[in-house]
Structure formats: C-alpha cells, structure tokens
Design an enzyme around this catalytic site. Sequence first.
Site, short mmCIF file in Angstrom:
data_model
loop_
_atom_site.label_atom_id
_atom_site.label_comp_id
_atom_site.label_asym_id
_atom_site.label_seq_id
_atom_site.Cartn_x
_atom_site.Cartn_y
_atom_site.Cartn_z
N LYS A 181 0.84 -1.20 0.00
CA LYS A 181 0.00 0.00 0.00
C LYS A 181 0.88 1.25 0.00
O LYS A 181 1.60 1.50 0.96
CB LYS A 181 -0.91 -0.01 1.23
CG LYS A 181 -1.80 -1.26 1.26
CD LYS A 181 -2.66 -1.33 2.50
CE LYS A 181 -1.84 -1.49 3.76
NZ LYS A 181 -2.65 -1.85 4.93
N THR A 200 -8.52 9.26 8.85
CA THR A 200 -8.24 8.01 8.11
C THR A 200 -7.96 6.84 9.05
O THR A 200 -7.38 5.85 8.64
CB THR A 200 -7.02 8.21 7.20
OG1 THR A 200 -5.92 8.66 8.02
CG2 THR A 200 -7.29 9.22 6.11
N GLY A 237 -8.10 3.51 10.79
CA GLY A 237 -8.72 2.24 10.43
C GLY A 237 -8.60 1.85 8.97
O GLY A 237 -9.12 0.81 8.55
N THR A 238 -7.88 2.67 8.18
CA THR A 238 -7.80 2.40 6.74
C THR A 238 -7.25 1.00 6.44
O THR A 238 -7.80 0.26 5.62
CB THR A 238 -6.88 3.44 6.05
OG1 THR A 238 -7.26 4.73 6.47
CG2 THR A 238 -6.99 3.36 4.55
N CYS A 264 -6.96 -1.78 8.38
CA CYS A 264 -7.84 -2.87 8.85
C CYS A 264 -9.01 -3.03 7.88
O CYS A 264 -9.42 -4.14 7.53
CB CYS A 264 -8.42 -2.56 10.23
SG CYS A 264 -7.20 -2.14 11.47
#
Length: 264
Positions: free
Chosen positions: A177, A208, A210-211, A213
């Site tokens: 990512k 942002t 928790g992106t 997970c």
Amino acid sequence: MSRGGPPNVLTVAGSDSGGGAGVQADLKTMLALGVHGMSVITAVTAQNSLGVQGAWELPVEAVRAQYRSVVDDIGVQAVKTGMLSSAPLVEAVAELLAGTDAPVVVDPVGVSKHGDPLLADSALDSVRKRLLPVATVATPNLDEVAQLTGVSVEDEADLRRAAAAVLEYGPRWALVKGGHLAGDAVDLLTDGSEEHWLRAPRHDNRHTHGTGCTLASAVAAGLGKGLTVPEAVREAKEYVTGAVAAGFALGGGIGPVDHGWRFR
C-alpha cells in the site's frame, strides 16, 4: 456451516475501543460488504482518536479457543488477521491458519496511525517465518514493509522491489500500500508474475483511522464471496476509497473512515 446465508468471514485481531480500527472496523466492513463477520479477539486496547492508552494481550489459549469454537462449528470462507502483538500469539495463529482450508489475508500490523507500536520486535521474525507463508494475500503499508524487509520505499518505482521482498517470505500475493507516498494513492498487487496497479485520487481528509484494517477486511470479504484475489482487491480499494473520502471527525484527534458511506 453456512446454510444458505451469507459467506462467513473471520477476523483475528485486536479490539479498538474507539470503534475506528481493529475488530470493530473489520466487522463493520464485513457487514457493509454483505458477509457474516465473526471475531477472535487477540488483545484489548484502550484507544481513542488521540492514540492508544493501553493494550492487554489475551492468553494464547483464549485465542485458540475462540478460533476453534468458530471454525469447528460454523466454518469460514475467508480469514483476516490484524494485531498479533507477540511471537507466541503469531505462532499459535499461524498454526491454526495452516490447518484451515480458506483464503487468508494477513495485515501485518506493526504500528498504529498515531505511531504506537502494536507488535513486539521479537515477534517480527515469527511474522516473517510463520505467518506470511500461510497468507493468500499480505497487505503491508510502507512502514510495515520497511519493518519486515528493510526495503524503504521513496517513490512508486520502489513498490516493485518492496513487493518482491515481501513475496520472498511466502505469501501467494503481496498488496503493498503506497498510501504514504506523495501524489495519487497507489497500491501494487502482485504474485511475482502478474501485476495490478491500483490508483485512486488522494482525498484531503486527515480522518483516516482504520484504513489498513478496513482494506484487509474488505479483501477477505471479497475472497469469502468467491472472487479472485485481483477482483477482491479491486473491490476493496473502491470501498476503502469511498470510506476515506467520507471519514469524519471524532473526539479531539484523528477520526475514522466511514464504514457505512454507501448507506448514507
């Protein structure tokens, strides 16, 4: 087993009391994407928009019992792993996954959005040697790539090198990512022979939490529904891009992505 209901997808991860990441994010994502979410809690955190104030790991036998309880009775069509903070926990979960016939998405969580360490240094080797080899897809961000492989990514050209370094540890696919790079949010998905570059416009939104997970859970949801890895990742990226665009303020710090953006 599933009796005509939605596919069953399991998250093995830590609890985020603030509801933006961890098991809470995973279950919201699974609901939004039409699968039945189930959980094995590995740790309890005291966490809010400002950071992690405390974390308590569950005993290995509690994690193993939760896993067996769900898998032996209900069955799973896909599994996603998140925060596994110690070597014994990583090894126990890797062993459970190796005996489960379902695709596995490994999110090798190393640090939180606020920079709080969520993985002991002593556990890194277990992640490399035990957990990554059982992964269908590994989804590290750039900090986690550096932590696991020593490869540091400065620009898009480095993503290929980073993915190759991750694949050396044995996952079938690596999704690296590049969200922390400048410019578009670009990710590289590869199995070493085919490559898929996924681009999305960068949204100017600091909320942002928790992106990572959310993306990994969305991939697991897609795999649980029978999609191929590239299809599952493409759908997950689309869902997460919308969730980031709709991220909202919460408390005094960084708010979460909006898991329910498609319903609003």
